[in-house]
Design an enzyme around this catalytic site. Structure first.
Site, PDB file in Angstrom:
ATOM      1  N   GLU A  51       0.708  -1.350   0.044  1.00 57.30           N
ATOM      2  CA  GLU A  51       0.056   0.024   0.095  1.00 57.30           C
ATOM      3  C   GLU A  51       0.847   1.291  -0.025  1.00 57.30           C
ATOM      4  OE1 GLU A  51      -3.329   0.898  -0.276  1.00 57.30           O
ATOM      5  OE2 GLU A  51      -2.511   2.949  -0.228  1.00 57.30           O
ATOM      6  N   GLY A  93      -6.901   0.778   4.298  1.00 57.44           N
ATOM      7  CA  GLY A  93      -8.268   1.029   4.204  1.00 57.44           C
ATOM      8  C   GLY A  93      -8.672   1.726   2.746  1.00 57.44           C
ATOM      9  N   THR A 134      -9.519   4.402  -0.358  1.00 54.68           N
ATOM     10  CA  THR A 134     -10.183   5.369  -0.469  1.00 54.68           C
ATOM     11  C   THR A 134     -11.506   5.380   0.605  1.00 54.68           C
ATOM     12  OG1 THR A 134     -10.058   5.492  -2.813  1.00 54.68           O
ATOM     13  CG2 THR A 134     -12.041   6.493  -2.125  1.00 54.68           C
ATOM     14  N   LYS A 168     -19.404   9.568   6.025  1.00 60.20           N
ATOM     15  CA  LYS A 168     -20.589   9.532   6.881  1.00 60.20           C
ATOM     16  C   LYS A 168     -20.557  10.114   8.125  1.00 60.20           C
ATOM     17  CE  LYS A 168     -21.987   7.597   3.567  1.00 60.20           C
ATOM     18  NZ  LYS A 168     -21.176   7.526   2.254  1.00 60.20           N
ATOM     19  N   GLY A 183     -24.987  13.444  -8.262  1.00 58.89           N
ATOM     20  CA  GLY A 183     -24.727  12.001  -8.015  1.00 58.89           C
ATOM     21  C   GLY A 183     -24.617  11.647  -6.647  1.00 58.89           C
ATOM     22  N   TYR A 184     -23.904  10.317  -6.148  1.00 58.65           N
ATOM     23  CA  TYR A 184     -23.839  10.118  -4.565  1.00 58.65           C
ATOM     24  C   TYR A 184     -23.019  11.062  -3.922  1.00 58.65           C
ATOM     25  CZ  TYR A 184     -24.941   4.830  -5.295  1.00 58.65           C
ATOM     26  OH  TYR A 184     -25.441   3.988  -5.325  1.00 58.65           O
ATOM     27  N   ILE A 185     -21.992  11.431  -4.529  1.00 58.40           N
ATOM     28  CA  ILE A 185     -21.010  12.174  -3.324  1.00 58.40           C
ATOM     29  C   ILE A 185     -21.474  13.671  -3.511  1.00 58.40           C
ATOM     30  CG2 ILE A 185     -18.457  13.032  -3.048  1.00 58.40           C
ATOM     31  CD1 ILE A 185     -17.491  10.582  -4.539  1.00 58.40           C
ATOM     32  N   ALA A 228     -17.890  -0.269  -2.010  1.00 60.51           N
ATOM     33  CA  ALA A 228     -16.917  -0.847  -0.924  1.00 60.51           C
ATOM     34  C   ALA A 228     -17.330  -2.348  -0.834  1.00 60.51           C
ATOM     35  CB  ALA A 228     -16.662  -0.124   0.218  1.00 60.51           C
ATOM     36  N   HIS A 244     -42.464  -4.758  16.297  1.00 57.57           N
ATOM     37  CA  HIS A 244     -43.312  -3.347  16.128  1.00 57.57           C
ATOM     38  C   HIS A 244     -42.898  -2.733  17.439  1.00 57.57           C
ATOM     39  CE1 HIS A 244     -46.714  -0.828  15.604  1.00 57.57           C
ATOM     40  NE2 HIS A 244     -47.105  -0.960  16.999  1.00 57.57           N
TER      41      HIS A 244
END
Ligand code: FAD
Ligand code: NAD
Length: 465
Positions: A35, A40, A42, A52, A185-187, A320, A444
């Site tokens: 790496e 981990g 992106t 998040k 879009g998403y980001i 991911a 419930h």
């Protein structure tokens, strides 16, 4: 430096690569992972987790602002809150740091050797790594390419100065007064919404006819409504052209062909991600490509023997959990197990406000393949738990074959529905029929009851609507 020989070499320690290495190590495969940045990838460092964290902080702040405004029906009163963004970012960084250590610890526990540095192929079985202490040669029987993806740059709008990618957006130390987001879009929507909640005046510039064009209009309508309520301006059929004079505005070509200038302190460009297929010696290999992605088969094998590819570098959906599932499968294949990609669905969650979940086929998908379907849709407006959370916007929708009631897909939009993705995924993966979902006792009061009710509704047996 002494050369290393191993059975499996993994290039890239994102969710695809690190899961592959951990599983291989657990199975006793002699594994090395390389790496160049932090374990981990992106997802953990500049993607899923930090975004998040920021979204959560912004939600909490917005909730208190709303309470302070006195416009809430809960009877809670508070004074005007403040957000200290540098502290929020520091908190986010501690979460990332803990997870970085967690991944390193898991790799170590599985007896995987980690090499820090940039890997480059010499040939299909040999890789050299520029490490801090010199060049390391690694020879491997099998190599997994898990180099991931990077943000797409627009030709007239290179990153730098006020033009930022999601990576910089996740480490800003002050909330921009005016934020223009290119790409709905998403980001763009996840982060645009978070910054609007933290006080930025946000404008979203989207080239297509509507936001989140990958989802159907029924699913995105509650999101559009919320964007409007948050004061976010959405320009559709609009294209970013370049920076305006002085760099403090974005030039946009509108639907009618005219050009407008949008004042901006920051311009966040989120128009997709590109696979990282350069910079690691691909030219030394003979790899078949699938457009910009590395071509793989149902075992993640590339066109070269002993060479696998997983995750974002292999194509859509760039998620991911897809990368992780591929990583786990390839580790087992290398260990000698009989594995093949046999997943029925890859859940997708968009962490907008409200959230969107999609698993398997939508009604349009089913129609496209000519399947006769039964659809059941149940609104959160008729769900007691949603009412108690002020989350009545949205619904759960189930799509099943008309003949045998096999569930083909499940979608939902609503507050907190990301957590329903597990139930939806399980139902599709296990081949549930509508009767299985309808016949399962759902606790419930929970939002999950809307899932059961959607199945009941599709069978003409709804109880609460
Ligand atoms: P990556 O995570 O990109 O990892 C690749 C790794 O390889 C990197 O660490 C890189 O440094 C390393 N590398 C590359 N080349 C070399 C080399 N030559 N030598 C050594 N190392 C190298 N997905 C979700 O499922 N849910 C989400 O909520 C979500 N949110 C996101 C939010 C943002 C802002 C972004 C940007 C992405 C988000 N994603 C999300 C997408 C997710 O991050 C990716 O799908 C996932 O990280 C892909 O994993 P990967 O292992 O293929 O690659
Ligand atoms: P995206 O594909 O989700 O959205 C890009 C948007 O930009 C599209 O709506 C597209 O029409 C628009 N666009 C393209 N060129 C444009 C232009 N010149 N002007 C205006 N609009 C333009 O891409 P993204 O938001 O950058 O995210 C990349 C990937 O990361 C996603 O596809 C997803 O796989 C992954 N991701 C997932 C999550 C999640 O799972 N919750 C969150 C963030 C990112």
């Amino acid at each position: 430096m002494k050369d290393i020989s191993c059975k499996l070499l993994v290039i890239g320690a994102g969710p695809g690569g690190y899961v592959c290495a951990i599983r291989a190590g657990q199975l006793g495969v002699d594994t090395v992972i390389v790496e160049e940045r932090k374990p981990g990838g992106t997802c953990l460092n500049v993607g899923c987790i930090p975004s998040k964290a920021l979204i959560h902080a912004a939600e909490e702040y917005d909730r208190i602002v709303h309470l302070a405004s006195g416009a809430n029906p809960l009877g809670i009163r508070t004074t005007q809150p403040e957000i200290d963004l540098p502290q929020t970012i520091a908190w986010k960084d501690t979460i990332v740091g803990r997870l970085n250590s967690g991944v390193s610890g898991l790799l170590k526990k599985s007896k995987v050797k980690m090499v820090q540095g940039r890997a480059r192929f010499r040939d299909g079985k040999t890789v050299e790594v520029e490490t801090e202490t010199g060049r390391q040669i690694i020879r491997a029987e099998n190599v997994v390419i898990a180099t991931g993806s990077a943000p797409v740059e627009l030709p007239g709008l290179p990153f730098g100065g006020p033009v930022i990618s999601s990576t910089e957006a996740l480490s800003l130390t002050s909330v921009p007064e005016r934020l223009v987001v290119v790409g709905g879009g998403y980001i763009g929507l996840e982060l645009g919404t978070a910054f609007a909640k933290m006080g930025a005046k946000v404008t979203v510039v989207e080239a297509q006819t509507r936001i989140l064009p990958q989802y159907d209009a029924d699913l995105t309508r509650p999101v559009s409504k919320r964007l409007q309520a948050l004061g976010i301006e959405v320009m559709t059929r609009a294209k970013a052209k370049g920076l305006g004079k002085g760099g403090s505005a974005l030039l946009v070509e509108t639907e009618s062909g005219s050009e407008v200038s949008l004042p901006a302190d920051r311009i966040l460009v989120t128009v997709g991600r590109r696979p990282v297929t350069q910079g690691w010696g691909r030219e030394e290999l003979v790899l078949d490509m699938d457009g910009p992605f590395i071509r793989i088969d149902e075992r993640c094998r590339t066109s070269m023997r002993g060479l696998y590819a997983i995750g974002d570098v292999t194509g859509e959906p760039m998620l991911a959990h897809r990368a992780m599932a591929q990583g786990e499968m390839v580790a087992e294949i290398v260990a000698g197990h009989q594995r093949v990609w046999d997943k029925r669905a890859i859940p997708a969650v968009c962490f907008t406000d409200p959230e969107i979940v999609a698993v398997g086929m939508t009604p349009d998908d089913a129609q496209r393949i000519g399947s006769e379907v039964r659809i059941g849709q149940f609104p959160f407006a008729a769900n007691g738990r949603a009412m108690t959370k002020l989350g009545e916007e949205g619904f759960v929708r189930v799509v099943a074959r008309a003949d045998n009631h096999l569930v083909l897909g499940i979608q939902a939009v609503g507050q907190g529905v990301s957590e329903l993705s597990a139930a939806f995924g399980l139902a599709v993966e296990m081949g549930a029929r509508l009767e299985d979902i309808a016949g399962t006792i759902h606790a419930h009061p929970t939002q999950g009851e809307a899932f059961q009710e959607s199945a009941l509704k599709s069978l003409g047996r709804e109880l609460h609507i």
